[in-house]
Design an enzyme around this catalytic site. Structure first.
Site, PDB file in Angstrom:
ATOM      1  N   CYS A 148      -8.531  -4.192 -30.651  1.00 27.35           N
ATOM      2  CA  CYS A 148      -9.778  -3.902 -31.256  1.00 27.35           C
ATOM      3  C   CYS A 148     -10.561  -3.400 -30.107  1.00 27.35           C
ATOM      4  O   CYS A 148     -11.654  -4.138 -29.720  1.00 27.35           O
ATOM      5  CB  CYS A 148     -10.304  -4.799 -32.070  1.00 27.35           C
ATOM      6  SG  CYS A 148      -9.308  -5.236 -33.378  1.00 27.35           S
ATOM      7  N   GLU A 149     -10.131  -2.454 -29.002  1.00 26.98           N
ATOM      8  CA  GLU A 149     -10.913  -1.910 -28.011  1.00 26.98           C
ATOM      9  C   GLU A 149     -10.594  -0.460 -27.991  1.00 26.98           C
ATOM     10  O   GLU A 149      -9.377   0.006 -27.744  1.00 26.98           O
ATOM     11  CB  GLU A 149     -10.326  -2.780 -26.614  1.00 26.98           C
ATOM     12  CG  GLU A 149     -10.703  -3.909 -26.665  1.00 26.98           C
ATOM     13  CD  GLU A 149     -12.266  -4.169 -25.939  1.00 26.98           C
ATOM     14  OE1 GLU A 149     -12.757  -3.184 -25.473  1.00 26.98           O
ATOM     15  OE2 GLU A 149     -12.861  -5.230 -26.033  1.00 26.98           O
ATOM     16  N   GLY A 152       0.870  -1.065  -0.036  1.00 26.89           N
ATOM     17  CA  GLY A 152      -0.078   0.071   0.025  1.00 26.89           C
ATOM     18  C   GLY A 152       0.769   1.425  -0.168  1.00 26.89           C
ATOM     19  O   GLY A 152       0.284   2.196  -0.009  1.00 26.89           O
ATOM     20  N   GLY A 186       4.909  -4.256  -2.893  1.00 28.09           N
ATOM     21  CA  GLY A 186       5.129  -4.494  -4.511  1.00 28.09           C
ATOM     22  C   GLY A 186       5.489  -3.298  -5.186  1.00 28.09           C
ATOM     23  O   GLY A 186       6.553  -2.987  -5.787  1.00 28.09           O
ATOM     24  N   ARG A 187       4.337  -2.389  -5.221  1.00 23.33           N
ATOM     25  CA  ARG A 187       4.510  -1.352  -6.283  1.00 23.33           C
ATOM     26  C   ARG A 187       5.550  -0.386  -5.744  1.00 23.33           C
ATOM     27  O   ARG A 187       6.532   0.259  -6.509  1.00 23.33           O
ATOM     28  CB  ARG A 187       3.091  -0.526  -5.984  1.00 23.33           C
ATOM     29  CG  ARG A 187       2.936   0.686  -6.986  1.00 23.33           C
ATOM     30  CD  ARG A 187       1.741   1.442  -6.448  1.00 23.33           C
ATOM     31  NE  ARG A 187       0.556   0.740  -6.250  1.00 23.33           N
ATOM     32  CZ  ARG A 187      -0.479   0.241  -7.158  1.00 23.33           C
ATOM     33  NH1 ARG A 187      -0.285   0.635  -8.337  1.00 23.33           N
ATOM     34  NH2 ARG A 187      -1.322  -0.338  -6.702  1.00 23.33           N
ATOM     35  N   GLU A 243       4.922  -6.113   2.876  1.00 22.76           N
ATOM     36  CA  GLU A 243       4.782  -6.831   1.629  1.00 22.76           C
ATOM     37  C   GLU A 243       4.494  -5.873   0.581  1.00 22.76           C
ATOM     38  O   GLU A 243       3.403  -5.907  -0.055  1.00 22.76           O
ATOM     39  CB  GLU A 243       3.367  -7.592   1.829  1.00 22.76           C
ATOM     40  CG  GLU A 243       3.097  -8.671   2.922  1.00 22.76           C
ATOM     41  CD  GLU A 243       1.827  -9.241   2.864  1.00 22.76           C
ATOM     42  OE1 GLU A 243       1.900 -10.490   3.385  1.00 22.76           O
ATOM     43  OE2 GLU A 243       0.884  -8.782   2.476  1.00 22.76           O
ATOM     44  N   ARG A 260      -2.890  -1.205 -16.820  1.00 29.06           N
ATOM     45  CA  ARG A 260      -3.689  -0.297 -15.993  1.00 29.06           C
ATOM     46  C   ARG A 260      -4.364   1.083 -16.567  1.00 29.06           C
ATOM     47  O   ARG A 260      -5.380   1.371 -16.093  1.00 29.06           O
ATOM     48  CB  ARG A 260      -2.387   0.362 -15.158  1.00 29.06           C
ATOM     49  CG  ARG A 260      -1.659  -1.065 -14.221  1.00 29.06           C
ATOM     50  CD  ARG A 260      -0.759  -0.416 -13.314  1.00 29.06           C
ATOM     51  NE  ARG A 260      -1.368   0.303 -12.184  1.00 29.06           N
ATOM     52  CZ  ARG A 260      -1.329   1.515 -11.988  1.00 29.06           C
ATOM     53  NH1 ARG A 260      -0.838   2.398 -12.863  1.00 29.06           N
ATOM     54  NH2 ARG A 260      -2.038   2.219 -10.901  1.00 29.06           N
ATOM     55  N   TYR A 265      -8.031   0.973 -15.171  1.00 29.00           N
ATOM     56  CA  TYR A 265      -8.274   1.927 -14.290  1.00 29.00           C
ATOM     57  C   TYR A 265      -8.229   3.479 -14.767  1.00 29.00           C
ATOM     58  O   TYR A 265      -8.394   4.252 -13.926  1.00 29.00           O
ATOM     59  CB  TYR A 265      -7.465   1.907 -13.126  1.00 29.00           C
ATOM     60  CG  TYR A 265      -7.015   0.534 -12.529  1.00 29.00           C
ATOM     61  CD1 TYR A 265      -7.834   0.065 -11.868  1.00 29.00           C
ATOM     62  CD2 TYR A 265      -5.722  -0.052 -12.607  1.00 29.00           C
ATOM     63  CE1 TYR A 265      -7.570  -1.460 -11.418  1.00 29.00           C
ATOM     64  CE2 TYR A 265      -5.305  -1.189 -11.991  1.00 29.00           C
ATOM     65  CZ  TYR A 265      -6.282  -1.900 -11.544  1.00 29.00           C
ATOM     66  OH  TYR A 265      -5.922  -3.119 -11.008  1.00 29.00           O
TER      67      TYR A 265
HETATM   68  C1  LIG Z   1      -1.165  -6.714  -3.822  1.00 31.52           C
HETATM   69  C2  LIG Z   1      -1.062  -6.988  -2.619  1.00 31.52           C
HETATM   70  C3  LIG Z   1       0.451  -6.339  -1.869  1.00 31.52           C
HETATM   71  C4  LIG Z   1       1.435  -5.616  -2.380  1.00 31.52           C
HETATM   72  O1  LIG Z   1       0.538  -4.277  -2.616  1.00 31.52           O
HETATM   73  P1  LIG Z   1       1.289  -2.916  -3.070  1.00 31.52           P
HETATM   74  O2  LIG Z   1       0.250  -1.898  -3.419  1.00 31.52           O
HETATM   75  O3  LIG Z   1       2.106  -3.484  -4.510  1.00 31.52           O
HETATM   76  O4  LIG Z   1       2.311  -2.687  -2.340  1.00 31.52           O
HETATM   77  C5  LIG Z   1       0.967  -6.785  -0.521  1.00 31.52           C
HETATM   78  N1  LIG Z   1       0.028  -7.816   0.034  1.00 31.52           N
HETATM   79  C6  LIG Z   1      -1.066  -8.426  -0.261  1.00 31.52           C
HETATM   80  C7  LIG Z   1      -1.800  -9.332   0.638  1.00 31.52           C
HETATM   81  C8  LIG Z   1      -1.623  -8.004  -1.582  1.00 31.52           C
HETATM   82  O5  LIG Z   1      -2.814  -8.598  -2.155  1.00 31.52           O
END
Ligand SMILES: *Cc1c(COP(=O)(O)O)cnc(C)c1O
Length: 419
Positions: free
Chosen positions: A346-347, A235, A279-280, A277, A315, A319
């Site tokens: 074709c979208e 997040g 990711g982004r 956790e 994305r 979105y």
């Molecule tokens: C998608 C997800 C993340 C990573 O979220 P980011 O916004 O990419 O940091 C972490 N934990 C869980 C359970 C997720 O589904």
């Protein structure tokens, strides 16, 4: 302003070897981000980042993160398998899934991953599936309602809707779940929550931490469970727009430390390890989608047609997400032309940009689409028979390495039954 991590000269060399479109990742940027994150949480001895595999499920990326001390956060069978194949050991794997099939719990348990339960009913589902409850276990919390931070005249800095999210357990369920898990033999307990996505605020993690730390103290008092880890999940966001300020991970780590000192330490819980956790935050800015201009079309609008499409980066289509575009070699020219930048699907939503002001573009120009290192290639699909592109790593020494080949028509045909 957003600057690409490659120059036009570098890209001209790279595109001689790898035809466009492809995703390019910056190894140095990935390592620097991981190191800044670990530095920000170095005050917490048990801290670990479990990289959210779904953001960029590439074994070579995972191996770089492993070298930087990260584990993986998985939510599916194949993500678990990939983590295992990349050499992540049990305690380096977090399994934070929802609506989980039995076979996925079974593999997670076999690998010794830490299982994070999304629902109270999953306790008995897990026990019936694997025959026992692991000694170390985690539960995902959802406080419901809305989650807001930092109200100002422009609105909230962060606003999200946990009450509408399918994830996690209610507050009373958390207590029940801990009691039940303890009865069934669990000894080490964790708490997880994900309340807002892509936050641009140094306050999100500290606010989330305070909520979870407070609940940890309550749960310990109510149930006597030994809470050994708290998972702040993902997040933490990145600035996709060029004028947005980036989060400062050092400030974030310090904010979480203060909440820890204020809430956990006085409660005698100064041994709790933290996990994240992300990711982004780890990968998005460290990836570019590299694409070349194929056509210019002038009808009711001025369209630039490129050789990438939404199948390479979903994305914007899904979105309406903004991804900054740099026309390589024209960084210093005025943005005095208005374009829609489109792919070939074709979208009509297959547009990387709508009404974007850019320098005058010519056929053959190379475009960098920014911040595609997370949820870019990962969300790829094959609609319209457009195939997923290659992934290339720009290594710290400036050389490049192919880390996933492009799909071929044979890949596309391989699952079909022909006669
Ligand atoms: C998608 C997800 C993340 C990573 O979220 P980011 O916004 O990419 O940091 C972490 N934990 C869980 C359970 C997720 O589904």
């Amino acid at each position: 302003m957003k600057k690409p991590f490659v120059t036009l000269e570098q890209l001209q060399t790279i595109t001689q070897q790898y035809p466009t479109p492809f995703h390019l990742y910056d190894e140095k940027g990935i390592r620097d981000t991981a190191r800044a994150l670990y530095k920000a949480f170095s005050w917490n001895p048990g801290y670990r980042e479990f990289f959210a595999v779904k953001a960029t499920p590439n074994p070579q990326i995972l191996k770089i993160l492993k070298e930087e001390g990260c584990g993986t956060d998985c939510s599916s069978l194949t993500e678990l398998m990939m983590s295992d194949r990349c050499g992540f050991a049990g305690d380096e794997i977090m399994f934070s899934s929802n609506d989980t099939p039995a076979e996925e719990f079974a593999l997670a348990a076999k690998l010794g991953a830490t299982i994070n339960l999304d629902d109270i009913s999953h306790i008995d589902f897990l026990k019936d599936t694997i025959g026992y409850i692991p000694k170390k276990i985690s539960c995902r919390y959802n406080p419901g309602g809305t989650f807001t931070l930092g109200e100002s005249e422009e609105g909230f800095q962060v606003m999200d809707n946990p009450g509408q999210a399918k994830y996690g357990m209610t507050r009373p369920q958390m207590t029940q779940a801990f009691r039940r898990l303890k009865e069934l033999g669990a000894e080490e307990f964790g708490i997880h929550a994900f309340l807002a996505s892509n936050t641009l605020s140094n306050e999100y993690y500290p606010a989330l931490a305070a909520i979870l730390f407070q609940m940890a103290v309550e749960l310990k008092n109510e149930t006597g469970c030994h809470i050994t880890f708290i998972n702040l999940s993902g997040g933490v966001g990145v600035p996709y727009l060029p004028d947005q300020p980036a989060n400062d991970i050092a400030v974030i780590g310090e904010g979480v430390r203060r909440a820890y000192e204020d809430i956990l330490v006085p409660a005698g819980m100064g041994d709790v390890s933290l996990c994240t956790e992300l990711g982004r935050f780890m990968l998005a800015p460290n990836g570019h989608l590299i694409t070349r201009v194929l056509h210019e079309k002038q009808t009711y609008k001025d369209y630039i047609g490129v050789d990438a499409c939404a199948a390479n980066l979903m994305r914007p289509a899904m979105y309406g997400a903004y991804h900054h575009i740099t026309v390589m070699g024209k960084e210093d020219q005025p943005c005095d032309h208005q374009y829609d930048v489109t792919g070939a699907l074709c979208e009509n939503n297959d547009k990387f940009a709508v009404d974007r002001m850019l320098p005058k573009i010519h056929i053959g120009d190379l475009l960098v689409i920014h911040d595609t290192g997370a949820h870019g290639h990962a969300m790829g699909y094959q609609y319209n028979g457009r195939l997923r592109s290659a992934e290339v790593l720009l290594q710290t020494d400036g050389s490049t390495r192919l880390i996933r080949r492009a799909e071929t028509p044979e890949d596309y045909f391989a699952t079909a039954i022909w006669d």
